[in-house]
Design a protein around this motif. Structure first.
Motif, PDB file in Angstrom:
ATOM      1  N   GLN A  12      46.605  34.161  29.818  1.00 31.28           N
ATOM      2  CA  GLN A  12      46.622  33.150  30.868  1.00 31.28           C
ATOM      3  C   GLN A  12      45.217  32.632  31.180  1.00 31.28           C
ATOM      4  O   GLN A  12      45.040  31.463  31.523  1.00 31.28           O
ATOM      5  CB  GLN A  12      47.256  33.728  32.139  1.00 31.28           C
ATOM      6  N   GLY A  13      44.224  33.493  31.065  1.00 33.05           N
ATOM      7  CA  GLY A  13      42.838  33.064  31.243  1.00 33.05           C
ATOM      8  C   GLY A  13      42.545  32.570  32.648  1.00 33.05           C
ATOM      9  O   GLY A  13      42.875  33.214  33.642  1.00 33.05           O
ATOM     10  N   PHE A  14      41.956  31.357  32.710  1.00 32.72           N
ATOM     11  CA  PHE A  14      41.527  30.775  33.984  1.00 32.72           C
ATOM     12  C   PHE A  14      42.486  29.658  34.394  1.00 32.72           C
ATOM     13  O   PHE A  14      42.715  28.721  33.629  1.00 32.72           O
ATOM     14  CB  PHE A  14      40.107  30.227  33.870  1.00 32.72           C
ATOM     15  N   SER A  15      43.021  29.770  35.596  1.00 34.96           N
ATOM     16  CA  SER A  15      43.955  28.774  36.106  1.00 34.96           C
ATOM     17  C   SER A  15      43.169  27.591  36.680  1.00 34.96           C
ATOM     18  O   SER A  15      42.956  27.493  37.891  1.00 34.96           O
ATOM     19  CB  SER A  15      44.867  29.396  37.165  1.00 34.96           C
ATOM     20  N   LEU A  16      42.743  26.689  35.791  1.00 33.03           N
ATOM     21  CA  LEU A  16      41.937  25.541  36.183  1.00 33.03           C
ATOM     22  C   LEU A  16      42.482  24.275  35.552  1.00 33.03           C
ATOM     23  O   LEU A  16      43.264  24.326  34.593  1.00 33.03           O
ATOM     24  CB  LEU A  16      40.477  25.738  35.740  1.00 33.03           C
ATOM     25  N   LYS A  20      37.954  20.931  34.364  1.00 33.83           N
ATOM     26  CA  LYS A  20      37.166  22.096  34.739  1.00 33.83           C
ATOM     27  C   LYS A  20      37.090  23.100  33.592  1.00 33.83           C
ATOM     28  O   LYS A  20      36.077  23.786  33.421  1.00 33.83           O
ATOM     29  CB  LYS A  20      37.756  22.757  35.988  1.00 33.83           C
ATOM     30  N   ARG A  21      38.161  23.179  32.817  1.00 35.06           N
ATOM     31  CA  ARG A  21      38.156  24.084  31.668  1.00 35.06           C
ATOM     32  C   ARG A  21      37.143  23.625  30.617  1.00 35.06           C
ATOM     33  O   ARG A  21      36.481  24.458  29.987  1.00 35.06           O
ATOM     34  CB  ARG A  21      39.558  24.165  31.060  1.00 35.06           C
ATOM     35  N   HIS A 266      43.005  39.230  39.440  1.00 39.42           N
ATOM     36  CA  HIS A 266      42.215  38.021  39.706  1.00 39.42           C
ATOM     37  C   HIS A 266      40.814  38.348  40.206  1.00 39.42           C
ATOM     38  O   HIS A 266      39.847  37.700  39.830  1.00 39.42           O
ATOM     39  CB  HIS A 266      42.947  37.121  40.708  1.00 39.42           C
ATOM     40  N   GLN A 267      40.699  39.358  41.043  1.00 40.66           N
ATOM     41  CA  GLN A 267      39.386  39.681  41.592  1.00 40.66           C
ATOM     42  C   GLN A 267      38.464  40.282  40.540  1.00 40.66           C
ATOM     43  O   GLN A 267      37.243  40.342  40.725  1.00 40.66           O
ATOM     44  CB  GLN A 267      39.533  40.647  42.762  1.00 40.66           C
TER      45      GLN A 267
END
Length: 315
Positions: A12-16, A20-21, A266-267
């Motif tokens: 899933q990586g970064f939810s952007l 922004k990616r 997430h943290q």
């Protein structure tokens, strides 16, 4: 693993957003290239300059090599996922990434201990340094770091390889890390979790205690040095390693001494980015900035490359 109904995972990586990616891709790519260049530069300097053919710089050169391996396991895939439409990885590939990442991380712990021991001998037993820390003995220590890592990770590697995955297959991270893998497993993960917990505490705290013990003796030896110049010189030889240890263990302890399956992921992503992407770039800069011999070797190397070219142009 052969009986798993899941054949691949989705990172899933970064939810952007896409824009922004792309920005994040450019930033991480620049950092990764700088990491490769800086660490390769240290390796070349240690190999090419005979004045750096000593245990201290052999350890530093191998540390740079380890940093390259460390980032190569995770960063290229992360960069590909940031701009690619397909962010999947096979089950076998994911487990292989976890294995190699764990191997590099464990070896880095033991190598930092070895580097602390080298500084301990240099400052606390300077007259016997040449007899104790020979180049041959240094190579044996480096090989021992790899061997101990392989042996210590054998049991958790086998336990992870035998996990059964039947869905879902989405990993809420940008690489295949231990906790997200356990979270997706359909089998009982108590044994694997227990082994990982014990191993994390033993390796991380065990190595940290060895480093702390070395520096307690080093500080005691520095205090007993009569001249202020001698104290500054002794401390300067340890300052870079001590700073690298502080950064490395600060991030590792935050993540791996809380290895619960239900821990929020997430943290940990920002902290993971810091010690996987940023720290390997900072380490060679820290060592180069504090080490006059490395700076001189870099200047000599640049002169040796440019001087013949300049003489050829004049002719």
């Amino acid at each position: 693993m052969n009986h798993s109904s899941v054949t691949e995972f989705i990172l899933q990586g970064f939810s952007l957003s896409q824009n922004k990616r792309v920005y994040l891709f450019i930033i991480f790519l620049v950092i990764y290239l700088l990491t490769l260049i800086a660490n390769m530069m240290i390796i070349i300097l240690v190999y090419s300059d005979h004045r750096l053919h000593s245990p201290m710089y052999m350890l530093l050169g191998h540390f740079s090599f380890l940093e390259i391996c460390y980032t190569a396991v995770t960063v290229p895939k992360m960069l590909s996922d940031l701009i690619g439409e397909i962010t999947s990885i096979s089950v076998a590939g994911c487990i292989a990434q976890y294995h190699f990442f764990s191997l590099c991380a464990a070896t880095e712990h033991f190598l930092l201990v070895t580097m602390a021991y080298d500084r301990y001998v240099a400052i606390c037993h300077p007259l016997h340094y040449g007899g104790i820390m020979s180049n041959t003995f240094c190579m044996k220590l480096i090989l021992s770091c790899w061997l101990i890592s392989v042996v210590s990770l054998t049991i958790p590697a086998v336990s992870v390889s035998k996990l059964y995955f039947c869905g879902p297959n989405i990993i809420d991270h940008f690489f295949c890390e231990f906790n997200p893998l356990l979270k997706l497993s359909c089998t009982d993960t108590y044994v694997a979790q227990y082994i990982f917990n014990c191993l994390s505490w033993i390796i991380i705290l065990g190595c940290l205690m060895c480093i702390a013990l070395s520096y307690i003796n080093i500080i005691g030896a520095i205090i007993n040095i009569p001249s202020s110049y001698g104290k500054r010189k002794a401390f300067s030889t340890c300052a870079s390693h001590l700073l690298v240890v502080g950064i490395f263990y600060g991030t590792v302890i935050f993540i791996y001494l809380r290895p619960k399956v239900d821990s929020p992921i997430h943290q940990n992503k920002i902290v993971s980015v810091f010690y996987i992407v940023v720290t390997p770039m900072l380490n060679p800069i820290i060592y180069s900035f504090k080490n006059e011999s490395l700076r001189k070797a870099a200047v000599n190397l640049i002169k040796s490359i440019t001087t013949p070219a300049a003489g050829k142009d004049i002719n």
